[in-house]
Design an enzyme around this catalytic site. Structure first.
Site, PDB file in Angstrom:
ATOM      1  N   GLU A   1       0.889  -1.290   0.056  1.00 13.07           N
ATOM      2  CA  GLU A   1       0.053  -0.093   0.138  1.00 13.07           C
ATOM      3  C   GLU A   1       0.910   1.206  -0.009  1.00 13.07           C
ATOM      4  O   GLU A   1       2.106   1.348   0.485  1.00 13.07           O
ATOM      5  CB  GLU A   1      -0.846   0.146   1.275  1.00 13.07           C
ATOM      6  CG  GLU A   1      -1.890  -1.060   1.140  1.00 13.07           C
ATOM      7  CD  GLU A   1      -2.786  -1.407   2.427  1.00 13.07           C
ATOM      8  OE1 GLU A   1      -3.877  -1.521   2.347  1.00 13.07           O
ATOM      9  OE2 GLU A   1      -2.385  -1.101   3.463  1.00 13.07           O
TER      10      GLU A   1
ATOM     11  N   CYS B   1      -0.891   5.279  10.263  1.00 13.54           N
ATOM     12  CA  CYS B   1       0.128   4.828  10.503  1.00 13.54           C
ATOM     13  C   CYS B   1       0.147   3.339  11.067  1.00 13.54           C
ATOM     14  O   CYS B   1      -0.687   3.316  11.861  1.00 13.54           O
ATOM     15  CB  CYS B   1       1.173   5.415  11.794  1.00 13.54           C
ATOM     16  SG  CYS B   1       1.384   7.297  11.134  1.00 13.54           S
TER      17      CYS B   1
ATOM     18  N   CYS C   1       2.197  -2.791  15.522  1.00 12.57           N
ATOM     19  CA  CYS C   1       2.106  -2.772  14.122  1.00 12.57           C
ATOM     20  C   CYS C   1       1.613  -3.800  13.363  1.00 12.57           C
ATOM     21  O   CYS C   1       1.865  -4.605  13.596  1.00 12.57           O
ATOM     22  CB  CYS C   1       3.586  -2.496  13.661  1.00 12.57           C
ATOM     23  SG  CYS C   1       3.639  -1.957  11.791  1.00 12.57           S
TER      24      CYS C   1
ATOM     25  N   CYS D   1       7.297  -5.424  15.584  1.00 18.17           N
ATOM     26  CA  CYS D   1       6.939  -4.463  16.495  1.00 18.17           C
ATOM     27  C   CYS D   1       5.760  -4.769  16.935  1.00 18.17           C
ATOM     28  O   CYS D   1       4.764  -5.053  16.171  1.00 18.17           O
ATOM     29  CB  CYS D   1       7.035  -2.946  16.034  1.00 18.17           C
ATOM     30  SG  CYS D   1       8.997  -2.809  15.520  1.00 18.17           S
TER      31      CYS D   1
ATOM     32  N   CYS E   1       3.349   8.343   1.274  1.00 20.26           N
ATOM     33  CA  CYS E   1       3.954   7.541   2.193  1.00 20.26           C
ATOM     34  C   CYS E   1       4.191   6.157   1.405  1.00 20.26           C
ATOM     35  O   CYS E   1       3.047   5.517   0.830  1.00 20.26           O
ATOM     36  CB  CYS E   1       3.066   7.138   3.363  1.00 20.26           C
ATOM     37  SG  CYS E   1       3.846   6.036   4.566  1.00 20.26           S
TER      38      CYS E   1
ATOM     39  N   CYS F   1       6.980  -7.407   6.923  1.00 21.41           N
ATOM     40  CA  CYS F   1       8.069  -6.863   7.496  1.00 21.41           C
ATOM     41  C   CYS F   1       8.652  -8.104   8.643  1.00 21.41           C
ATOM     42  O   CYS F   1       7.509  -8.601   9.077  1.00 21.41           O
ATOM     43  CB  CYS F   1       7.605  -5.572   8.404  1.00 21.41           C
ATOM     44  SG  CYS F   1       9.035  -4.660   9.250  1.00 21.41           S
TER      45      CYS F   1
HETATM   46  N1  SAH Z   1       9.778   0.117   9.616  1.00 23.03           N
HETATM   47  C1  SAH Z   1       9.807   1.662   9.741  1.00 23.03           C
HETATM   48  C2  SAH Z   1       8.682   2.352   8.970  1.00 23.03           C
HETATM   49  C3  SAH Z   1       7.495   2.117   9.766  1.00 23.03           C
HETATM   50  S1  SAH Z   1       5.911   2.761   9.570  1.00 23.03           S
HETATM   51  C4  SAH Z   1       9.861   2.134  11.165  1.00 23.03           C
HETATM   52  O1  SAH Z   1      10.060   1.254  11.912  1.00 23.03           O
HETATM   53  O2  SAH Z   1      10.183   3.245  11.353  1.00 23.03           O
HETATM   54  C5  SAH Z   1       6.397   4.494  10.233  1.00 23.03           C
HETATM   55  C6  SAH Z   1       5.742   4.536  11.745  1.00 23.03           C
HETATM   56  O3  SAH Z   1       4.415   4.100  12.083  1.00 23.03           O
HETATM   57  C7  SAH Z   1       6.862   4.097  12.538  1.00 23.03           C
HETATM   58  O4  SAH Z   1       7.230   4.797  13.513  1.00 23.03           O
HETATM   59  C8  SAH Z   1       5.922   2.943  13.427  1.00 23.03           C
HETATM   60  O5  SAH Z   1       6.530   2.575  14.406  1.00 23.03           O
HETATM   61  C9  SAH Z   1       4.570   3.503  13.552  1.00 23.03           C
HETATM   62  N2  SAH Z   1       3.669   2.757  13.643  1.00 23.03           N
HETATM   63  C10 SAH Z   1       3.607   1.353  13.379  1.00 23.03           C
HETATM   64  N3  SAH Z   1       2.430   0.958  13.872  1.00 23.03           N
HETATM   65  C11 SAH Z   1       1.653   1.921  14.427  1.00 23.03           C
HETATM   66  C12 SAH Z   1       0.293   1.920  14.940  1.00 23.03           C
HETATM   67  N4  SAH Z   1      -0.472   0.869  15.084  1.00 23.03           N
HETATM   68  N5  SAH Z   1      -0.103   3.221  15.345  1.00 23.03           N
HETATM   69  C13 SAH Z   1       0.732   4.375  15.179  1.00 23.03           C
HETATM   70  N6  SAH Z   1       1.928   4.299  14.768  1.00 23.03           N
HETATM   71  C14 SAH Z   1       2.441   2.942  14.413  1.00 23.03           C
END
Ligand code: SAH
Length: 371
Positions: A103, A346, A130, A127, A116, A123
């Protein structure tokens, strides 16, 4: 040269020229017995004018265009679906072959338009908050598939809508796909291609320290780091890569990166999880880490997704946390949630999966997340 032939629609023997840097393109043309300036010519057609057919590149002789058709392709991912949020945010679901889709999200704001983009199908980092991580990992996207997202959105939005900022904050960990992400970042800031300012291209990472250090030398675009916790024991839980590269090591690499950026700051993302990382004590620890450093903090309200085990902090807790940072002199902002009604906010990007669990570490059961 980046792995550019992964797109399923490309004939395996033909090279997809999208996403190749100028040097690689020049070598390609030299290999055909052509002048290397053709590289810039093609880049102009592709990235400045959005032309993706050799036949339409009219300042290249017919003979060369025919030859190009035989040995090369200009393949973009196929658009499966587009959705628009009530706040104007738009999401593209793109087919990258083998049952995988990724996406891209376009976020219009009064003074800028941010796109974005995704760098991986799934991934591997896992985390805990996420949605992408919950889906497991399938593979790295090719440079063509990453840059193709920018080209498709630019084409679909038309010439009156400028993409002013590109953020690698979609699906995947960009620094885990270094060899394809870096050429794309370079093309985004290359005057012969997209010509964006380095400050307007942001790579976001959960903290792959060795690649972060290399990135500073190879292509120092703006950097965002997903910190999310102010101490190692909590970060180990939320962002498991922390066990390999703990906070001190990560921050040291960030300060080196910031020095190379000359006057620029590293942005630290901090997702606000209710009763997990949002207390005054967490704020105090965070201030200790970042005070008097070239750092700013972006607080992200947690965006829920099916099966998530967290809740978002309350609005007053987020404001209070932000104020604590600010009163210690740290620049802090709260990210406005955009596109959550189409699961484009996000951490909500789940793409579409047939089976990413095949290559997942561990044995978590596959769960399909509906878009
Ligand atoms: N792998 C990269 C890009 C990820 S997405 C990274 O970790 O930075 C971009 C941002 O969204 C990251 O800061 C990630 O931690 C955050 N993110 C992931 N899941 C989320 C959620 N459920 N709510 C809010 N932010 C989230």
């Amino acid at each position: 040269m980046p792995a550019n032939t992964l797109n399923a629609s490309a004939a395996p023997s033909k090279l997809n020229l999208i996403g190749l840097e100028q040097q690689a393109l020049a070598e390609f043309f030299e290999g055909l017995g052509e002048k290397s300036y053709r590289a810039r010519q093609i880049m102009g057609w592709l990235y400045r004018r959005g032309v993706v057919k050799f036949q339409d590149m009219t300042d290249i002789s017919l003979r060369v265009r025919r030859q190009l058709d035989l040995v090369a392709t200009l393949d973009l991912p196929r658009v499966i679906r587009k959705e628009e949020s009530s706040d104007g945010t738009r999401k593209w679901l793109l087919d990258v072959g083998s049952g995988q889709a990724v996406e891209s999200v376009f976020i219009p704001e009064p003074n800028r338009n941010t796109l974005c983009i995704s760098s991986q199908a799934g991934c591997v980092l896992d985390c805990s908050f996420c949605a992408t991580g919950q889906q497991g990992f399938n593979r790295n996207l090719s440079a063509a598939e990453i840059l193709g997202q920018v080209m498709i959105v630019k084409r679909d939005m038309g010439p009156d809508v400028a993409l002013s900022n590109i953020v690698f904050m979609g699906m995947g960990e960009p620094l885990a796909n270094y060899r394809n992400v870096v050429p794309v970042a370079k093309l985004l800031v290359d005057d012969h291609a997209f010509g964006l300012s380095r400050r307007r291209v942001t790579i976001s990472t959960a903290g792959l320290v060795p690649q972060l250090t290399r990135l500073g030398e190879d292509c120092n675009v703006a950097l965002a780091v997903s910190l999310h916790a102010p101490n190692d024991s909590l970060r180990d839980e939320l962002v498991p890569i922390n066990k390999r590269h703990p906070i001190k090591e990560l921050l040291d690499a960030c300060w080196c990166y910031a020095e190379q950026l000359a006057s620029r700051q590293v942005t630290f993302e901090y997702v606000m999880l209710r009763d997990v990382n949002d207390s005054p004590e967490h704020a105090r620890q965070l201030i200790k880490l970042l005070r008097d450093r070239p750092a700013k903090v972006n607080l992200i309200p947690f965006n829920p997704f099916p099966g998530a085990r967290y809740e978002c902090s309350t609005a007053s807790v987020i404001t209070d946390f932000c104020e604590r940072l600010r009163s210690s002199g740290i620049v802090a902002t709260i990210r406005r949630t955009r596109g959550d009604d189409i699961a484009a906010a996000c951490g909500q990007l789940a793409g579409q999966v047939r089976d990413r669990t095949r290559v997942r570490l561990g044995d978590k059961t596959f769960r399909s997340v509906r878009l």
